[in-house]
Write a protein that holds these residues in place. Structure first.
Motif, PDB file in Angstrom:
ATOM      1  N   ARG A 229       0.821  -1.210   0.000  1.00  0.00           N
ATOM      2  CA  ARG A 229       0.000   0.000   0.000  1.00  0.00           C
ATOM      3  C   ARG A 229       0.851   1.254   0.000  1.00  0.00           C
ATOM      4  O   ARG A 229       0.322   2.364   0.030  1.00  0.00           O
ATOM      5  CB  ARG A 229      -0.909   0.017   1.233  1.00  0.00           C
ATOM      6  CG  ARG A 229      -1.957  -1.072   1.230  1.00  0.00           C
ATOM      7  CD  ARG A 229      -2.914  -0.914   2.417  1.00  0.00           C
ATOM      8  NE  ARG A 229      -2.252  -1.073   3.687  1.00  0.00           N
ATOM      9  CZ  ARG A 229      -2.080  -0.103   4.577  1.00  0.00           C
ATOM     10  NH1 ARG A 229      -2.531   1.116   4.354  1.00  0.00           N
ATOM     11  NH2 ARG A 229      -1.455  -0.340   5.713  1.00  0.00           N
TER      12      ARG A 229
ATOM     13  N   SER B 211      -6.855  -0.557   6.949  1.00  0.00           N
ATOM     14  CA  SER B 211      -6.926  -1.995   7.212  1.00  0.00           C
ATOM     15  C   SER B 211      -7.794  -2.701   6.173  1.00  0.00           C
ATOM     16  O   SER B 211      -8.016  -3.907   6.258  1.00  0.00           O
ATOM     17  CB  SER B 211      -7.458  -2.260   8.625  1.00  0.00           C
ATOM     18  OG  SER B 211      -8.831  -1.973   8.702  1.00  0.00           O
TER      19      SER B 211
ATOM     20  N   ASP C 210       5.933  -1.319   3.654  1.00  0.00           N
ATOM     21  CA  ASP C 210       4.557  -1.453   4.146  1.00  0.00           C
ATOM     22  C   ASP C 210       4.537  -2.552   5.205  1.00  0.00           C
ATOM     23  O   ASP C 210       4.691  -3.734   4.896  1.00  0.00           O
ATOM     24  CB  ASP C 210       3.629  -1.807   2.971  1.00  0.00           C
ATOM     25  CG  ASP C 210       2.195  -2.081   3.428  1.00  0.00           C
ATOM     26  OD1 ASP C 210       1.913  -1.989   4.640  1.00  0.00           O
ATOM     27  OD2 ASP C 210       1.356  -2.387   2.554  1.00  0.00           O
ATOM     28  N   SER C 211       4.356  -2.149   6.464  1.00  0.00           N
ATOM     29  CA  SER C 211       4.413  -3.118   7.569  1.00  0.00           C
ATOM     30  C   SER C 211       3.262  -4.105   7.527  1.00  0.00           C
ATOM     31  O   SER C 211       3.293  -5.112   8.228  1.00  0.00           O
ATOM     32  CB  SER C 211       4.374  -2.384   8.911  1.00  0.00           C
ATOM     33  OG  SER C 211       5.331  -1.365   8.937  1.00  0.00           O
ATOM     34  N   THR C 212       2.216  -3.805   6.765  1.00  0.00           N
ATOM     35  CA  THR C 212       1.087  -4.731   6.691  1.00  0.00           C
ATOM     36  C   THR C 212       1.195  -5.626   5.465  1.00  0.00           C
ATOM     37  O   THR C 212       0.300  -6.418   5.204  1.00  0.00           O
ATOM     38  CB  THR C 212      -0.263  -3.983   6.662  1.00  0.00           C
ATOM     39  OG1 THR C 212      -0.321  -3.177   5.473  1.00  0.00           O
ATOM     40  CG2 THR C 212      -0.435  -3.100   7.871  1.00  0.00           C
TER      41      THR C 212
END
Lengths: 481, 502
Positions: free
Chosen positions: B199, B208, B236-238
């Motif tokens: 993202r 989210s 992007d940590s997600t």
């Protein structure tokens, strides 16, 4: 303990301490974490809050927070969460601060310190990670400017329980925390640059009562003086209100160090609603048990324990031990120097009476002197072995620091090498006694204080290079023998 | 031979690699198609024709590179995906003049795969809407009926792709924003598993929920785009680290999966357990023509050997409410950075700081965005958090459990994308709730974080407008969706060219 300053009232204080972490980079981006600099030169899309930028947690910051938490006896939450704390301000690029709400990385610790001659235990409620904001610069009538160099700097916030009783304890607690955190390498502790600042929560209650009074929070105090000044003023202000039968308002106050006064910033009703919610850009901070153990195992000895060990096991006095422990890295230097085999007291004396004063004279930090612990150890050993006198070592300190020559070489060149050669000294002692028969007779008649006179004569003859212990011994032999 | 712009992305790639045409020729064909249709569609907010042609020229000079999967391919980006040096407006007055100095990770991956970015597409402001009418720079039109909406929020991308302005585009899907316009415009859209596509550089709406995904004219084309943009990104940590995934990760060769599905549809569908969530199929208000086309598609699947299994998603009835609570909460915080201080629309003189913020933001944001910011602030306010946000988060968890149960029995689920085909402009204008309900069948998947593929299954008997079917799958099992989708695509008659542009 009743705080006499408030007269019949007990002052109750809890601190929220914000500490900048000693990391290489910022909390959520790779910009360098360095104080100052040309405005807005250490920014990137992440810390400037550009559209589409995303945070990535700095693992070094997590490790430092853990280090601080473990050193304060906190329990570590194996999974902690970042939340967004929303408010608008020009120096807050995202319109929210990314901070830990529930659960924080560490909770429930305790620190012990000495304050006003007694032991004090302060419970720690929590310790959490968050990022710092930038800075607004207001220049007269012109436009206000924003510098984002500081934005994104990693902070830990340490929240104490209201266990402090009075301004002095608050300051002692802050001093203690600063020493501990600097010692741990968690922060540089530079309060002038804002590396540590705190909010003071303060209330009064009748001595002997249990229930806390209504508290005021004084924001953003960045020196020991301002903590002391703000707490003292606030203590007096609340006492006057209470004694006049009034009520203290729960509010946030600002302290002006120039006037020494606090003034109201906002009431409880005006308190902003920060609308905390979990930050969807950051997964929970999940910690392995092995990481926690690794950090726990790597914790240095607590400064209090180390100081006590220096006093008890190494025979230093309180002042020496405290000075060595207080200055970051100095105790390590001291212990490294001890490995040379010299006595601890001697090494401490040379560090505190030789190295530090010479550095101070030159305006250097001792770490900049380039005087290795090995050379320090060697110098101390030379004194211990009687090759040079303590006085000579101190006198030669400047030259010792400037050149690579060892102390005994320098002393020899200057003829200051201590004479421990019994034959040479024996000659001098004998001559001294023979040249002063009247004094020798008086000595033998019981005027033993005259020994110092003879020592002086020998020293004069050897230009101060005689080993005093040996000189004493030899003189006694000639005078009494 | 067909016009160049009519080729599928896969066909165009073959033509490029065999030097039947060059990148320049292909780009010019798209530019010409763009000029011929853009007056009617308004699918693009900025045209990058000059840069695109310059790049095509450069590519042609060095010749085709087979190892670059999108070499010489003219594509478009939804205008909430940052492209270095080009305006990225999010269809908002707030960002009218904003030019990012960084690429979104997905855009960077397209570029390094050799793609040519031809334009930035219109959208609902900050991707909030299901019609593309909420654009500050004018609405886009549906290429099948110029009086109707293309769906949203990636409406410009869907309209452009269906019209042949480009061979594919990247959109973003927060609550259905890729799948809905794909269905309404008659193209294929893939909403990947949350965490599959970086993202970074996507201007956040609901962090989210948001996922970037491809829109194209065929399933295989989507797979080609997807294969380029999928994969972990340290920025992007997600974004999902699949190497850390437990064993049993499904197939990850997306192009191969789609090709296999198209090549041997029966083989791909035989024995495939396809779940039919009754909450979707029995939804009140599901239009008869949509139901009919989708049921026919199911029959096609069944005839090919798929097993149709009725399943339940008991918490589906709370999905729209939970989605709007959580996505608005996130949006409110995400949009707080647009304060006029560092970039974007900025109020001139203001009496004080608060009025500076209020004035900049009131002028910068359109009504729908303001509505969501207010909704988001409300549900997070002290005293309301537990009643709204926390509750919605619990529902989200339960919905994911619903899906996990259903998907443990079935490899994928099938349902209509929307309750109806494209609707007229202004239809939901004065009724935000009616507009929110257009996302009824799509938001569920975003709450659950699972992948979904929308593909056309014919024109509605009554409206003669495209109807879309949605395949929903297990986490990181996009390959199964692409394989089954390509098989189905092969077995249902193609839509043909958009009627309104004929």
């Amino acid at each position: 303990m009743v705080n006499t300053g408030a007269g019949g009232w007990e002052t109750v204080i809890g601190l929220e301490v914000h500490t900048q972490l000693n990391t290489r980079t910022k909390l959520f981006c790779r910009c360098p974490n360095v104080f100052g600099g040309e405005p807005n030169t250490r920014v990137c899309p992440v810390c400037a809050g550009m559209p589409g930028a995303l945070p990535v947690i700095n693992s070094q910051a997590v490790r430092l927070a853990l280090r601080a938490g473990l050193a304060m006896g906190c329990s570590v939450n194996r999974s902690s969460l970042f939340s967004r704390k929303s408010y608008f301000y020009p120096d807050l690029p995202n319109g929210y601060q990314t901070s830990q709400w529930e659960p924080p990385i560490c909770s429930g610790g305790r620190v012990a310190l000495r304050s006003g001659g007694h032991e004090l235990g302060v419970r720690i409620n929590r310790l959490h990670l968050e990022n710092d904001a930038g800075k607004c610069l207001h220049a007269g009538d012109g436009p206000s400017l924003v510098d984002l160099n500081r934005a994104g700097t990693p902070l830990i916030e340490i929240v104490s329980e209201p266990d402090l009783r009075g301004p002095e304890e608050a300051v002692d607690f802050m001093r203690h925390l600063r020493r501990l955190l600097v010692y741990l390498g968690v922060t540089d502790g530079n309060m002038e640059e804002g590396s540590m600042r705190c909010d003071v929560n303060i209330s009064l209650r009748r001595a002997g009562t249990e229930v806390y009074g209504t508290r005021a929070e004084i924001k953003n105090l960045n020196s020991f003086n301002s903590i002391m000044g703000a707490s003292r003023h606030e203590q007096e202000r609340q006492r006057e209100i209470l004694e006049a039968g009034g009520e203290v308002l729960q509010e946030t106050r600002h302290y002006d160090p120039d006037t020494g006064l606090t003034r109201s910033m906002r009431s409880k009703e005006e308190a902003p609603d920060y609308r905390y919610f979990p930050c969807p850009d950051l997964p929970p901070v999940v910690l392995d048990a092995s990481l926690i153990e690794e950090i726990r195992a790597g914790l240095p000895e607590a400064p209090e324990a180390r100081q006590k060990r220096f006093e008890d096991a190494l025979g230093l006095n309180v002042e020496e031990a405290a000075m060595l422990v207080d200055s970051p890295g100095l105790a390590d230097y001291f212990e490294a120097a001890l490995r040379g085999g010299a006595g601890a007291k001697r090494v401490a004396t040379l560090i505190l009476g030789g190295l530090l004063p010479e550095c101070a004279r030159r305006g250097l930090d001792w770490t900049e002197a380039g005087f290795s612990p090995e050379r320090m150890g060697h110098t101390a050993l030379m004194v211990d072995e009687g090759r040079v006198s303590l006085r000579t070592a101190r006198e030669l300190w400047a030259e010792l620091m400037d050149g690579g020559l060892e102390v005994e070489v320098l002393a020899e060149r200057k003829g200051l090498l201590q004479v421990s050669d019994a034959t040479a000294l024996e000659e001098a002692a004998r001559e001294a006694v023979e040249a002063n028969p009247a004094e020798a007779a008086a000595y033998r008649a019981g005027k033993t204080k005259l020994l110092a006179f003879f020592v002086g004569q020998v020293m004069k003859a050897t230009r101060g290079a005689g080993n005093p212990a040996l000189v004493n011994e030899l003189l006694k032999k000639y005078l009494e023998g | 031979m067909a016009e160049l712009y009519e080729l599928t992305l896969s066909q165009a790639r073959s033509a490029l690699l065999s030097r039947e045409c060059g990148a320049m020729e292909l780009t010019r064909a798209c530019c010409a198609r763009l000029r011929a249709t853009e007056d009617r569609l308004h699918a693009c907010l900025s045209l990058l024709e000059e840069e695109a042609l310059a790049q095509a020229k450069k590519l042609d000079e060095s010749g085709p590179e087979a190892h670059r999967p999108l070499w010489g391919m003219p594509l478009m980006l939804k205008d909430n995906i940052c492209l270095r040096g080009s305006p990225t407006t999010c269809a908002s007055a707030m960002l009218r003049d904003f030019v990012p100095f960084y690429d979104a990770e997905a855009a960077a991956r397209l570029k390094s795969a050799g793609a040519i970015i031809l334009a930035k597409n219109n959208l609902d402001e900050f991707a909030m809407g299901s019609t593309t009418e909420n654009s500050a720079f004018g609405r886009s039109a549906n290429p099948w009926d110029l009086g109707k909406v293309p769906g949203g929020s990636s409406g410009g991308s869907a309209a452009a792709v269906s019209a042949g302005q480009a061979f594919g585009a990247l959109g973003s899907d927060t609550g259905g924003s890729i799948r809905l316009p794909a269905a309404l415009c008659g193209c294929v859209g893939l909403k990947p598993t949350y965490g599959r596509v970086s993202r970074f550089g996507l201007v956040a709406f609901g962090s989210s929920f948001d996922q970037i995904g491809p829109l194209a004219r065929t399933v295989e084309d989507c797979a080609r785009l997807f294969e380029v943009i999928a994969g972990p990104d340290p920025k992007d940590s997600t974004s999902a680290r699949l190497d850390l995934y437990p064993e049993g990760l499904p197939e990850q060769n997306f192009v191969e999966a789609a090709q296999a599905g198209g090549r041997s549809p029966e083989e791909s569908l035989k024995g495939l357990a396809v779940g039919l969530p009754k909450e979707f199929w029995e939804q009140e208000g599901l239009s008869p023509e949509v139901a009919q086309n989708c049921r026919e598609a199911l029959q096609v699947l069944e005839r090919a050997g798929a097993e149709l299994v009725p399943v339940d998603l008991p918490h589906q009835k709370y999905a729209v409410a939970a989605y709007y609570i959580m996505s608005s909460a996130e949006a409110g915080a995400n949009l707080a950075r647009f304060d006029g201080v560092r970039y974007g629309l900025r109020a001139k003189a203001a009496a004080d700081l608060d009025s500076f913020f209020v004035s900049s933001r009131s002028r910068g944001f359109g009504p729908e965005v303001r509505r969501r910011i207010m909704l988001g602030a409300f549900v997070l306010s002290a005293g309301y958090y537990d009643a709204y946000y926390r509750k919605a988060a619990q529902i989200r968890r339960l919905l994911r459990d619903d899906f996990d149960r259903a998907l443990s029995r079935c490899r994928l689920l099938a349902a209509p994308v929307a309750t109806r085909t494209a609707w007229p402009f202004g239809f939901t204008e004065n009724d935000p709730l009616a507009a929110y309900k257009m996302d009824l069948f799509t938001v569920t998947l975003n709450l659950a974080g699972l992948p979904g593929l929308a593909l056309p299954v014919g024109l509605g008997a009554h409206s003669r407008l495209p109807v879309g079917l949605q395949l929903m799958g297990r986490p990181f099992d996009e390959a199964a969706l692409l394989r089954a989708g390509a098989a189905l695509e092969r077995l249902v008659p193609p839509l043909g060219a958009p009627a309104a542009l004929a």
